[in-house]
Design an enzyme around this catalytic site. Structure first.
Site, PDB file in Angstrom:
ATOM      1  N   SER A   1      -6.719   4.820 -17.649  1.00  0.00           N
ATOM      2  CA  SER A   1      -8.046   5.000 -17.064  1.00  0.00           C
ATOM      3  C   SER A   1      -8.685   6.351 -17.402  1.00  0.00           C
ATOM      4  O   SER A   1      -9.818   6.611 -17.000  1.00  0.00           O
ATOM      5  CB  SER A   1      -7.981   4.825 -15.547  1.00  0.00           C
ATOM      6  OG  SER A   1      -7.132   5.784 -14.962  1.00  0.00           O
TER       7      SER A   1
ATOM      8  N   LYS B   1      -9.915   6.664  -5.953  1.00  0.00           N
ATOM      9  CA  LYS B   1     -10.555   7.575  -6.901  1.00  0.00           C
ATOM     10  C   LYS B   1     -11.922   8.029  -6.389  1.00  0.00           C
ATOM     11  O   LYS B   1     -12.274   9.208  -6.474  1.00  0.00           O
ATOM     12  CB  LYS B   1     -10.696   6.893  -8.258  1.00  0.00           C
ATOM     13  CG  LYS B   1      -9.353   6.647  -8.955  1.00  0.00           C
ATOM     14  CD  LYS B   1      -9.536   5.882 -10.259  1.00  0.00           C
ATOM     15  CE  LYS B   1      -8.181   5.649 -10.939  1.00  0.00           C
ATOM     16  NZ  LYS B   1      -8.325   4.887 -12.182  1.00  0.00           N
TER      17      LYS B   1
ATOM     18  N   GLY C   1       0.823  -1.204   0.000  1.00  0.00           N
ATOM     19  CA  GLY C   1       0.000   0.000   0.000  1.00  0.00           C
ATOM     20  C   GLY C   1       0.854   1.249   0.000  1.00  0.00           C
ATOM     21  O   GLY C   1       2.082   1.181   0.096  1.00  0.00           O
ATOM     22  N   PRO C   2       0.226   2.406  -0.106  1.00  0.00           N
ATOM     23  CA  PRO C   2       0.982   3.674  -0.149  1.00  0.00           C
ATOM     24  C   PRO C   2       1.715   3.930   1.166  1.00  0.00           C
ATOM     25  O   PRO C   2       1.447   3.278   2.176  1.00  0.00           O
ATOM     26  CB  PRO C   2      -0.127   4.730  -0.370  1.00  0.00           C
ATOM     27  CG  PRO C   2      -1.336   3.963  -0.772  1.00  0.00           C
ATOM     28  CD  PRO C   2      -1.218   2.610  -0.198  1.00  0.00           C
ATOM     29  N   PRO C   3       2.639   4.894   1.173  1.00  0.00           N
ATOM     30  CA  PRO C   3       3.362   5.208   2.416  1.00  0.00           C
ATOM     31  C   PRO C   3       2.426   5.741   3.487  1.00  0.00           C
ATOM     32  O   PRO C   3       1.471   6.467   3.193  1.00  0.00           O
ATOM     33  CB  PRO C   3       4.346   6.310   1.975  1.00  0.00           C
ATOM     34  CG  PRO C   3       4.425   6.212   0.494  1.00  0.00           C
ATOM     35  CD  PRO C   3       3.125   5.686   0.030  1.00  0.00           C
ATOM     36  N   GLY C   4       2.709   5.366   4.738  1.00  0.00           N
ATOM     37  CA  GLY C   4       2.001   5.947   5.875  1.00  0.00           C
ATOM     38  C   GLY C   4       0.667   5.334   6.224  1.00  0.00           C
ATOM     39  O   GLY C   4      -0.055   5.855   7.069  1.00  0.00           O
ATOM     40  N   VAL C   5       0.294   4.184   5.584  1.00  0.00           N
ATOM     41  CA  VAL C   5      -1.014   3.597   5.890  1.00  0.00           C
ATOM     42  C   VAL C   5      -0.950   2.569   7.017  1.00  0.00           C
ATOM     43  O   VAL C   5      -1.968   2.025   7.422  1.00  0.00           O
ATOM     44  CB  VAL C   5      -1.662   2.962   4.634  1.00  0.00           C
ATOM     45  CG1 VAL C   5      -2.027   4.013   3.618  1.00  0.00           C
ATOM     46  CG2 VAL C   5      -0.750   1.909   4.019  1.00  0.00           C
ATOM     47  N   GLY C   6       0.267   2.265   7.522  1.00  0.00           N
ATOM     48  CA  GLY C   6       0.358   1.387   8.691  1.00  0.00           C
ATOM     49  C   GLY C   6       0.925   0.016   8.425  1.00  0.00           C
ATOM     50  O   GLY C   6       0.651  -0.917   9.181  1.00  0.00           O
ATOM     51  N   LYS C   7       1.756  -0.149   7.391  1.00  0.00           N
ATOM     52  CA  LYS C   7       2.280  -1.478   7.067  1.00  0.00           C
ATOM     53  C   LYS C   7       3.248  -1.970   8.141  1.00  0.00           C
ATOM     54  O   LYS C   7       3.084  -3.052   8.699  1.00  0.00           O
ATOM     55  CB  LYS C   7       2.974  -1.435   5.695  1.00  0.00           C
ATOM     56  CG  LYS C   7       2.070  -1.015   4.550  1.00  0.00           C
ATOM     57  CD  LYS C   7       2.765  -1.095   3.208  1.00  0.00           C
ATOM     58  CE  LYS C   7       3.870  -0.070   3.078  1.00  0.00           C
ATOM     59  NZ  LYS C   7       3.397   1.322   3.078  1.00  0.00           N
ATOM     60  N   THR C   8       4.259  -1.158   8.446  1.00  0.00           N
ATOM     61  CA  THR C   8       5.257  -1.571   9.436  1.00  0.00           C
ATOM     62  C   THR C   8       4.652  -1.631  10.835  1.00  0.00           C
ATOM     63  O   THR C   8       4.996  -2.498  11.633  1.00  0.00           O
ATOM     64  CB  THR C   8       6.458  -0.597   9.416  1.00  0.00           C
ATOM     65  OG1 THR C   8       6.945  -0.505   8.077  1.00  0.00           O
ATOM     66  CG2 THR C   8       7.569  -1.088  10.313  1.00  0.00           C
TER      67      THR C   8
END
Length: 807
Positions: A711, A754, A366-373
């Site tokens: 798109s 989107k 996912g994009p940076p800062g969404v809580g992966k780590t």
């Protein structure tokens, strides 16, 4: 300067409190003032050109500024200079003039007192001279056993015949405790004052003699220790020459003991390899290069935590509670993580070995800062296992993971083995961060090593080149993170199960900020919950106008900015108590808005269409603008468009031309430019002439930002149809979809981001491909689905019908 230059005593003068220095009348000394009462007292003295009384604090009352905390006597003097320092303190140059005593308290803010001069009683000069000679003799003796008295001071005392001045000089030089110094200071009887000094110096002489004797003994002891050290070093060299170095034997014996302790938990091959290296080390000369290399190897290998495992039994409930505690929303990722560990717990309860559970390797994408780590951190906390983070971004050297062969200088184990050593257990949670950014170079392809590390069929026998034996990684919980899974090589991607973390909605960001970010940042900045507040409207403004991201990393930074300013305000004005951020005063904390998704302006326009785009930091609304210029059917594209988007524009133009030729898009004859003959003879012009007699220019604003992807196909077609037919476009409609040459609308990716962008821009209707409508709407937040009318489309004709205002 004389005391007689000022008003007669007793007099009311300001009092400055000094914590550290014990001043005397003859001194000219700098005093640093950093508290309000002292600063006020100094200011009053300067303004009124009066003297001040500098009083020392009593022991245990340092820092207090009251008459109860100070001695009632001090030095009367004048302030010669007053300077403000860069750090906020005030520096004054004080000249002492006379001893003084407080006889009446006048004011406590600042301290002002009625002060009188301490006068010495009359004395017998012959007796005093005799006492001073005894005192000088004692000082000469003290100067021989101590370095406290420089020769110049001794000479000054011998040449001076003023007993009080001599007493003050000596008192300021020798180390006396405050109570004793005070008793000496206020003594009015000169004879008694000199006798007290003689007693103090006599005691100081005895102490100095004792210190000198101790120093002499210590020096002798140090010489003895140094002698023993050199003898031992010589003995060691002799032992080495004779081959009887006991220290090296002890080291080798220690290696054997450590190896035997780990033997039950090691594979036979590993045990044999380590034992072979210890045997080699024992046979080698200690100064050889190979001996140092093998010793380094043994130090690494015997640190590997063979047989050590986190003991806590796996409980899915603990994992679920920790995930809910640390993260808001993320419903599907949490469900998948809980399912993953449910399988492991069931296997543990039924006694199935870990090696038999070939679970997938999770990869949070996912994009940076969404809580992966932070999801991996929560898993580590719930399982009570150590967390090891291995950053793979930019990694190019395969040996960083596999380990260097021991023949190389500076060889060491790979990052995986080092991670096990750092964790101190063989089953930690190991996060392979940014696995999509692994590089490839002449030093090899690290992804090939990751294939072995992450493959459950192979990682029980992972071979590190430095160790030269296999190591079991099957009980390590590997979790990978990635921003773009398209950058991960296919074979490696095949070994992982992806859990996608998409953008947060504004409402989710609001809840995350309220529940997690604000309390965490308050704690980091030493503020209490009661000292800072932010209204809902202000927080929503921060989310919408000051950050533009899929996650909450920049939102945390903006919250920290506000809290820092609040901390400064509270520190500057302690009476403030609480800082409240509202929609009205938010500009005081964050300046002007940085980002803003333009809301629809509700004015239908020709050739301007709202398209939806996916970016690395979330969705966005792009206005595609089109104009027509008299020409010969040319097409011009601007706005930093990529190759795919340029192709989409050409496809869109061909599709619209086809619609015009087939009569499905009606073109009014009056809008086509005619020649003079056609106007005069009223010749009817074919609709196809509209695209033959005009050049098109398509532009997507924010030209500095590169744009690509298929798109925008239906958006461009709508803009072209609008400009050719001069049909106005509904301003509250946004769309996304890939267009084929035959007019079909194909599905796209990033639908959630989107639609969130359309929701933020206050669109009313969104056109999306029918396949996306059928399969992806479950992932869309309810608040977005309720606010938007989402219409599925399969062909371009349906798009034009919904978007254009036909005449």
């Amino acid at each position: 300067m004389q005391l007689s230059d000022y008003s007669a005593f007793p007099a009311k003068i300001p009092v400055i409190v000094e914590d550290d220095l014990f001043l005397y009348p003859f001194m000219i000394s700098p005093i640093f003032l950093n508290d309000e009462l002292n600063v006020q007292a100094a200011a009053r003295a300067v303004e009124t050109n009066s003297l001040v009384l500098v009083c020392p604090t009593k022991p245990g009352h340092e820092g207090e500024r009251s008459f109860d905390a100070i001695y009632n006597a001090g030095v009367i003097g004048s302030i010669m200079r007053k300077v403000t320092l860069p750090d906020g303190r005030i520096k004054v140059l004080f000249q002492g003039l006379a001893r003084g005593r407080i006889i009446e308290e006048v004011s406590s803010s600042p301290l002002v007192a009625k002060v009188d001069v301490i006068h010495s009683r009359p004395y017998n000069e012959l007796k005093i001279e005799a006492l001073m000679e005894v005192l000088r003799e004692k000082l000469r003796t003290l100067s021989q056993v101590s370095n406290q008295f420089p020769p110049d001071l001794i000479r000054t005392i011998e040449e001076n015949h003023e007993p009080n001045r001599i007493a003050d000089l000596i008192s300021s030089t020798i180390k006396i405790k405050k109570p004793e110094a005070y008793e000496l200071f206020i003594e009015e009887d000169v004879e008694q004052r000199l006798l007290l000094l003689i007693d103090i110096i006599s005691a100081e002489i005895e102490a100095s003699k004792l210190q000198k004797e101790i120093r002499s003994k210590v020096h002798s002891r140090i010489e003895q220790v140094n002698k023993e050290y050199f003898l031992k070093e010589q003995l060691k060299q002799i032992q080495q020459e004779l081959g009887t170095d006991t220290q090296r034997e002890e080291e080798i014996e220690e290696y054997y003991k450590k190896l035997e302790a780990k033997k039950p938990y090691m594979d036979e091959d590993a045990y044999k390899e380590v034992k072979k290296q210890i045997d080699r080390f024992a046979r080698m000369h200690p100064d050889s290069a190979d001996a140092n290399m093998i010793q380094g190897y043994l130090d690494w290998v015997l640190e590997i935590p063979f047989g050590k495992y986190a003991k806590k039994h796996l409980k899915v409930d603990d994992v679920e509670k920790q995930l809910d505690k640390d993260h808001y929303s993320l419903k599907k990722p949490k469900e998948r993580i809980v399912e993953y560990f449910s399988v492991r717990e069931l296997a543990e309860l039924r006694g199935v070995a870990d090696k038999e559970i070939k679970g997938a390797i999770l990869c949070f994408a996912g994009p940076p800062g969404v809580g992966k780590t932070s999801l991996a951190n929560s898993i580590s906390k719930a399982l009570k296992r150590k967390l090891v983070r291995i950053a793979l971004g930019g990694l190019e050297d395969v040996n960083e993971l596999r380990g260097h062969r021991r023949t190389y200088i500076g060889a060491m184990p790979g990052r995986i083995v080092q991670g096990l050593i750092d964790a101190g257990e063989m089953n930690p949670v190991m996060v392979l961060d940014e696995i999509d950014k692994v590089g490839r170079s002449m030093r090899g392809d690290p992804t090939s090593v990751l294939l072995e590390i992450l493959d459950p069929e192979q990682n029980s026998e992972f071979r590190d080149y430095y160790l030269n034996f296999n190591i079991d990684l099957s009980q390590v919980i590997f979790i990978a993170t990635a921003n773009d899974i398209g950058s991960i090589p296919g074979p490696l991607r095949d070994r992982m199960e992806f859990i996608f973390l998409s953008s947060y909605t504004p409402q989710e960001k609001y809840e995350i900020a309220k529940r997690y970010l604000i309390p965490q940042e308050l704690k980091k900045h030493a503020l209490k919950k009661s000292e800072f507040s932010i209204t809902k409207a202000a927080l929503e403004m921060v989310i919408e106008n000051y950050t533009r991201e899929a996650g909450v990393r920049n939102l945390r930074r903006r919250i920290a900015d506000m809290i820092r300013k609040a901390a400064k305000m509270i520190l500057t004005d302690p009476s403030l108590g609480k800082v409240a951020v509202t929609a009205k005063n938010i500009r005081e904390f964050l300046d002007k808005p940085i980002f803003e998704i333009d809301e629809t302006d509700n004015i239908p326009m020709v050739g301007v269409v709202n398209g939806l785009a996916w970016t690395a930091v979330g969705g966005d609304v792009l206005k595609i603008e089109t104009i027509k210029i008299k020409g010969k059917g040319g097409l011009q594209l601007t706005g930093s468009l990529g190759d795919v988007m340029k192709e989409s524009a050409r496809i869109a133009l061909s599709v619209v031309k086809t619609l015009i030729d087939q009569g499905k898009l009606k073109i009014d004859d009056r809008i086509i430019p005619k020649t003079a003959k056609e106007r005069e003879e009223k010749i009817k012009v074919e609709p196809s002439e509209v695209y033959k007699r005009y050049d098109l220019h398509i532009h997507i604003p924010e030209g500095a930002t590169p744009k690509d992807g298929p798109s925008a196909g239906i958006t461009m077609a709508t803009a072209i149809a609008s400009i050719f037919g001069e049909f106005k476009v509904r301003p509250d409609v946004a769309m996304t979809g890939e267009l084929t040459l035959t007019g079909k609308v194909l599905p796209i990716g990033g639908l959630k981001e989107k639609l969130i962008a359309a929701y933020k821009a206050k669109m009313k209707k969104v056109l999306i491909p029918e396949k996306n409508f059928k399969r992806d709407l479950d992932d869309i937040p309810e608040v977005v689905k309720e606010a938007l009318q989402i219409i599925p489309v399969t062909r371009i004709e349906e798009v034009l019908k919904e978007a254009l205002i036909m005449k």
